[in-house]
Design a protein around this motif. Structure first.
Motif, PDB file in Angstrom:
ATOM      1  N   SER A   1      -9.733  -0.057   1.175  1.00 42.86           N
ATOM      2  CA  SER A   1      -8.516  -0.575   0.817  1.00 42.86           C
ATOM      3  C   SER A   1      -7.861   0.029  -0.346  1.00 42.86           C
TER       4      SER A   1
ATOM      5  N   ARG B   1      -5.973  -1.366  -2.372  1.00 42.25           N
ATOM      6  CA  ARG B   1      -5.990  -2.558  -3.416  1.00 42.25           C
ATOM      7  C   ARG B   1      -7.437  -2.864  -3.992  1.00 42.25           C
TER       8      ARG B   1
ATOM      9  N   LYS C   1       1.322  -0.918  -0.203  1.00 40.64           N
ATOM     10  CA  LYS C   1       0.154  -1.200  -0.899  1.00 40.64           C
ATOM     11  C   LYS C   1      -0.923  -1.810   0.104  1.00 40.64           C
ATOM     12  N   ASP C   2      -0.737  -1.891   1.517  1.00 45.07           N
ATOM     13  CA  ASP C   2      -1.743  -2.334   2.212  1.00 45.07           C
ATOM     14  C   ASP C   2      -2.567  -0.809   2.920  1.00 45.07           C
TER      15      ASP C   2
END
Length: 174
Positions: free
Chosen positions: A101, A103, A158-159
């Motif tokens: 990910s 993030r 963002k994902d």
């Protein structure tokens, strides 16, 4: 959801959003920076800077590993099993071997950056100048490719998921 028969794997569908190829001239410059740094230290400070340079390299790799592993543990991430110590340039150090990910990758790198700088700031009071300059150089040098990847994919969803290969970085959407 129907049960899967034994022996059948789950396949994930990822859609490639962007791929950044690492150019050989840029990698060449990146790989010559340590030679220039140690030569400069040896000329300006002292001849024993080479020893400090090697010692600082090992210490910074270990610090990055401990910080990255700790952040993944504290966040309770399932990604911890996918991260390993890699000895391939430019992804030297503690890196994900599979999709990760974006993030989570950013969190690990941000914590590694600031905690590393804080540790080196504290160590500066007791360490020789040559050692501290070497440690700061290695800290920044090891983080440069990671922040390059983060900056190149800044405008993406963002994902997304990042995948690091030897010659490129890919950004996927699940």
């Amino acid at each position: 959801m129907p049960e899967q028969p034994l022996g059948q794997a789950t396949f994930y569908q990822y859609r490639l959003l962007k791929k950044v190829t690492l150019s050989k001239p840029v990698l060449g410059i990146y790989l010559t920076l340590p030679c220039l740094a140690v030569a400069t230290e040896m000329i300006i400070l002292s001849w024993d800077s080479f020893l400090f340079f090697l010692l600082a390299f090992a210490l910074v790799l270990w610090i990055h590993f401990v910080i990255g592993r700790s952040v993944l543990f504290i966040l309770g991430s399932v990604y911890a099993k996918r991260w390993h110590f890699v000895l391939k340039t430019p992804w030297l150090g503690y890196m994900p071997e599979q999709h990760v990910s974006s993030r989570m990758f950013k969190k690990v790198q941000l914590h590694t950056t600031w905690i590393g700088f804080c540790l080196f700031g504290v160590m500066a009071f007791w360490s020789p100048t040559s050692f501290m300059l070497s440690a700061l150089f290695w800290h920044i040098w090891l983080l440069l490719p990671r922040y390059y990847a983060i900056l190149r994919f800044m405008g993406q969803h963002k994902d997304g998921m990042l995948k690091f290969n030897d010659q490129d970085i890919s950004y996927y959407m699940q």
